[in-house]
Design a protein around this motif. Structure first.
Motif: not given
Ligand code: SAM
Length: 251
Positions: A168-169, A171, A198-202, A223, A229, A232
């Motif tokens: 999951c990404e 952006r 699923i990635g971390p906060e960054g 979406g 984090a 997700a």
């Molecule tokens: N600042 C980060 C970025 O720009 O990628 C946001 C990371 S988000 C807080 C943490 C993780 O939640 C992401 O790495 C992704 O795996 C997942 N995530 C959050 N919103 C998402 C979305 N709309 N679609 C897919 N993955 C999402």
């Protein structure tokens, strides 16, 4: 049998037709649940076995019936959550929610932007949380929580050869996870385990995303909104559970 309280036990607690209780379980049964001698509950080994027991204060339960049939609550395919650990106490919520939503395995990942390096006590805590959440959500299995590992190590185990893998990404113009899960007309449905990362906060680094793609991961969206984090994993697992269970008979 669903009306009975559940308690997860370790197989080595069984001795003949009795189950010996640990001090923590004694505290839970007598002080928290306030059970009395003769009260019944379901003892589960977290591996699919279930016994109907009667409690015998102060330190044991008698097995009344073995191999109790219980309503199936597991997802039709094993789902592995690969979670780049968020900072603070975030993993507590993630483990609880992922267990309720049916994850079979939770693998904590030390990604490039992960700040947390959990102690063995933290891992024990997460395993206890998973056990409590499995009892509460009436699961037959308690998800296993692996030792933290690097993303590159995780990719050697969880890749397109072993599972259907999704990363999951937040952006980028990625297809939605749901779209990837819906059956393609004419194609036979997959029976492989599912891995969801699923990635971390960054967020993931470009190198981590490239590594995942090379290992056969499909990069997906959850979406248009950027989820925390902690949110997700619950969103991803809800979508997965809905897609995997859509053809199952309702209970
Ligand atoms: N600042 C980060 C970025 O720009 O990628 C946001 C990371 S988000 C807080 C943490 C993780 O939640 C992401 O790495 C992704 O795996 C997942 N995530 C959050 N919103 C998402 C979305 N709309 N679609 C897919 N993955 C999402």
């Amino acid at each position: 049998m669903s009306q009975f309280q559940r308690l997860t036990i370790a197989p080595d607690q069984i001795s003949g037709s009795y189950i010996r209780l640990t001090p923590e379980q004694q505290h839970y049964l007598w002080r928290v649940l306030r059970l009395q001698a003769g009260d019944r509950l379901l003892a589960m080994d977290g591996l699919g076995q279930c016994w109907l027991v009667a409690v015998e204060p102060p330190d044991q339960m008698q097995i009344l019936e073995e191999q109790i049939p219980i309503a199936p609550t597991e997802l039709p395919r094993p789902v592995v959550l690969l979670i780049a650990m968020p900072k603070g106490q975030g993993m507590d919520d993630i483990v609880r929610q992922a267990t309720e939503l049916g994850a079979a395995q939770i693998m904590p990942i030390l990604s490039d932007r992960t700040l947390l390096n959990p102690s063995p006590q933290k891992l024990d805590r997460w395993r206890r949380i998973a056990q409590e959440a499995a009892e509460q959500s009436e699961r037959q299995f308690v998800p296993t929580i692996g030792e933290p590992q690097s993303w590159s190590d995780a990719l050697t185990v969880w890749n397109a050869e072993t599972c259907d893998a999704y990363l999951c990404e937040a952006r980028g113009d990625r297809p939605h996870l749901l779209q990837k899960l819906l059956p393609t007309r004419g194609a036979s449905p997959s029976t492989k385990p599912v891995a969801i990362a699923i990635g971390p906060e960054g967020g993931w680094t470009d190198a981590e995303i490239d590594g995942a793609i090379a290992a056969g991961y499909r990069v997906v969206s959850l979406g248009r909104r950027v989820l925390r984090a902690i949110t997700a994993p619950a969103a991803a697992l809800s979508i997965l559970a809905a897609a995997l269970e859509q053809d199952m008979p309702s209970s």
